[in-house]
Design an enzyme around this catalytic site. Sequence first.
Site, PDB file in Angstrom:
ATOM      1  N   TRP A   1       0.830  -1.206   0.000  1.00  0.00           N
ATOM      2  CA  TRP A   1       0.000   0.000   0.000  1.00  0.00           C
ATOM      3  C   TRP A   1       0.864   1.256   0.000  1.00  0.00           C
ATOM      4  O   TRP A   1       0.560   2.236  -0.682  1.00  0.00           O
ATOM      5  CB  TRP A   1      -0.974  -0.001   1.173  1.00  0.00           C
ATOM      6  CG  TRP A   1      -1.933  -1.152   1.113  1.00  0.00           C
ATOM      7  CD1 TRP A   1      -2.023  -2.195   1.987  1.00  0.00           C
ATOM      8  CD2 TRP A   1      -2.915  -1.408   0.093  1.00  0.00           C
ATOM      9  NE1 TRP A   1      -3.009  -3.073   1.573  1.00  0.00           N
ATOM     10  CE2 TRP A   1      -3.568  -2.616   0.428  1.00  0.00           C
ATOM     11  CE3 TRP A   1      -3.315  -0.728  -1.069  1.00  0.00           C
ATOM     12  CZ2 TRP A   1      -4.597  -3.158  -0.357  1.00  0.00           C
ATOM     13  CZ3 TRP A   1      -4.343  -1.261  -1.843  1.00  0.00           C
ATOM     14  CH2 TRP A   1      -4.964  -2.469  -1.482  1.00  0.00           C
TER      15      TRP A   1
ATOM     16  N   LYS B   1     -12.059  -1.904   7.084  1.00  0.00           N
ATOM     17  CA  LYS B   1     -11.266  -2.790   7.941  1.00  0.00           C
ATOM     18  C   LYS B   1     -11.630  -2.639   9.416  1.00  0.00           C
ATOM     19  O   LYS B   1     -11.903  -3.621  10.067  1.00  0.00           O
ATOM     20  CB  LYS B   1      -9.786  -2.571   7.695  1.00  0.00           C
ATOM     21  CG  LYS B   1      -9.390  -3.234   6.376  1.00  0.00           C
ATOM     22  CD  LYS B   1      -8.191  -2.684   5.711  1.00  0.00           C
ATOM     23  CE  LYS B   1      -8.068  -3.309   4.320  1.00  0.00           C
ATOM     24  NZ  LYS B   1      -7.389  -2.444   3.378  1.00  0.00           N
TER      25      LYS B   1
ATOM     26  N   ASP C   1      -1.636   6.866   6.398  1.00  0.00           N
ATOM     27  CA  ASP C   1      -2.656   5.906   5.965  1.00  0.00           C
ATOM     28  C   ASP C   1      -2.876   4.944   7.132  1.00  0.00           C
ATOM     29  O   ASP C   1      -2.012   4.129   7.435  1.00  0.00           O
ATOM     30  CB  ASP C   1      -2.156   5.162   4.716  1.00  0.00           C
ATOM     31  CG  ASP C   1      -3.111   4.046   4.271  1.00  0.00           C
ATOM     32  OD1 ASP C   1      -4.145   3.828   4.938  1.00  0.00           O
ATOM     33  OD2 ASP C   1      -2.808   3.400   3.242  1.00  0.00           O
TER      34      ASP C   1
HETATM   35  C1  LIG Z   1      -6.860  -1.926   2.267  1.00  0.00           C
HETATM   36  C2  LIG Z   1      -5.862  -0.848   2.315  1.00  0.00           C
HETATM   37  C3  LIG Z   1      -5.832   0.189   1.360  1.00  0.00           C
HETATM   38  C4  LIG Z   1      -6.749   0.225   0.165  1.00  0.00           C
HETATM   39  O1  LIG Z   1      -8.020   0.585   0.537  1.00  0.00           O
HETATM   40  P1  LIG Z   1      -9.172   0.801  -0.566  1.00  0.00           P
HETATM   41  O2  LIG Z   1     -10.266   1.389   0.287  1.00  0.00           O
HETATM   42  O3  LIG Z   1      -9.494  -0.548  -1.117  1.00  0.00           O
HETATM   43  O4  LIG Z   1      -8.699   1.729  -1.596  1.00  0.00           O
HETATM   44  C5  LIG Z   1      -4.892   1.177   1.532  1.00  0.00           C
HETATM   45  N1  LIG Z   1      -4.029   1.171   2.555  1.00  0.00           N
HETATM   46  C6  LIG Z   1      -4.016   0.191   3.484  1.00  0.00           C
HETATM   47  C7  LIG Z   1      -3.039   0.237   4.599  1.00  0.00           C
HETATM   48  C8  LIG Z   1      -4.936  -0.855   3.396  1.00  0.00           C
HETATM   49  O5  LIG Z   1      -4.934  -1.832   4.309  1.00  0.00           O
END
Ligand SMILES: *Cc1c(COP(=O)(O)O)cnc(C)c1O
Length: 358
Positions: free
Chosen positions: A100, A194, A170
Amino acid sequence: MIHNFNAGPSILPREVFEEASQAVLNFNNTGLSILELGHRTPVFQAVIDEAIALVKELMHLDDQHEVLFLHGGASTQFFQVPMNLLNENEVAAYTDTGVWASKAIKEAKLYGHVEVVCSGKESGYRQLPKNFQFPRTAKYLHLTSNNTIYGTQWHDYSAFYNAGVPLVCDMSSDILSCELDFNKFDLIYAGAQKNVGAAGVNLVIVKKDILGKVDRQLPTMMDYRNHIENGSLLNTPPVFAIYVCMLTLRWLKAQGGVSAIEKINNQKAALLYNTIDALPIFKGTVAKEDRSKMNVCFVIEDPALEKAFLDTCKENGMIGVKGHRSSGGFRVSLYNAMTLGSVEALTSLMHDFAKKNG
Ligand SMILES: *Cc1c(COP(=O)(O)O)cnc(C)c1O
């Protein structure tokens, strides 16, 4: 009984599923479904107001920080962040700690200069980089708090807090799972699917004073300031996904908030890692000091047993145990809604499996 260890979309509290399904039929006794409700009605305004207030309360945010619910998932933030914060001739510092993080780097390069200040690539991202320096001239420093695929997580932010540049993080896979000084961050983003709610919405927390400093023209929907001005109602927001977030945040508050859930998360992670370490047939894949409390990655020493273990999990209602396609082995996700009881069921299955196959 199903134990859902999926990495995302993932488990949510049972109470949230029940209340959300009721709201699909009859939302708050309005006789209307949440799915047919106008987003500019007082009933939906109350939902988004409560969701924002809960985020502020649970994260102890000061009034410089704005809470937004935006579309497009975390992947949209990979480019929306540099679009809003980075001029073409300026530098942003990025930490490369996994898939990511690499995707965030790729997008940022479209808008300005990117300096990758450290990378875990050499260790196969199984260890977080140590000893790095940040260019003081960087417009911001970008971090990924928890690396969902490889199972590493930053546990000490002091070096980042002292970096002397705005921090962007993030937090998609560990937001609201442990206490952090969230006010130290200038921009936080997280896909909701998540730890916060249903897929389709992105939580963004931004400190107002970092905005409005780039030269480029921004499309209306991409400019955070427009979303702030319109209270996340610039266009039709993902109404149902925001509602599910609100319910999950309410649930978290009822559990005692972030500090209370952190204690349970610590117990769950300790139980699972201790089991992996105690049973010689299993092996953790991540450097101990960097182990994630949200996504636990491990392998079985004898690859011939891998399928047998997955089959055993499946027979016992444990799903989502298979590792990400890019790293193999197993990955067990322990997000906030995962109960200690489910982790105990898994660890006892691991003991039984080791006894039979060890
Ligand atoms: C799942 C994830 C993403 C991507 O998320 P989307 O909502 O599918 O774009 C980005 N960063 C991290 C750390 C993730 O776990």
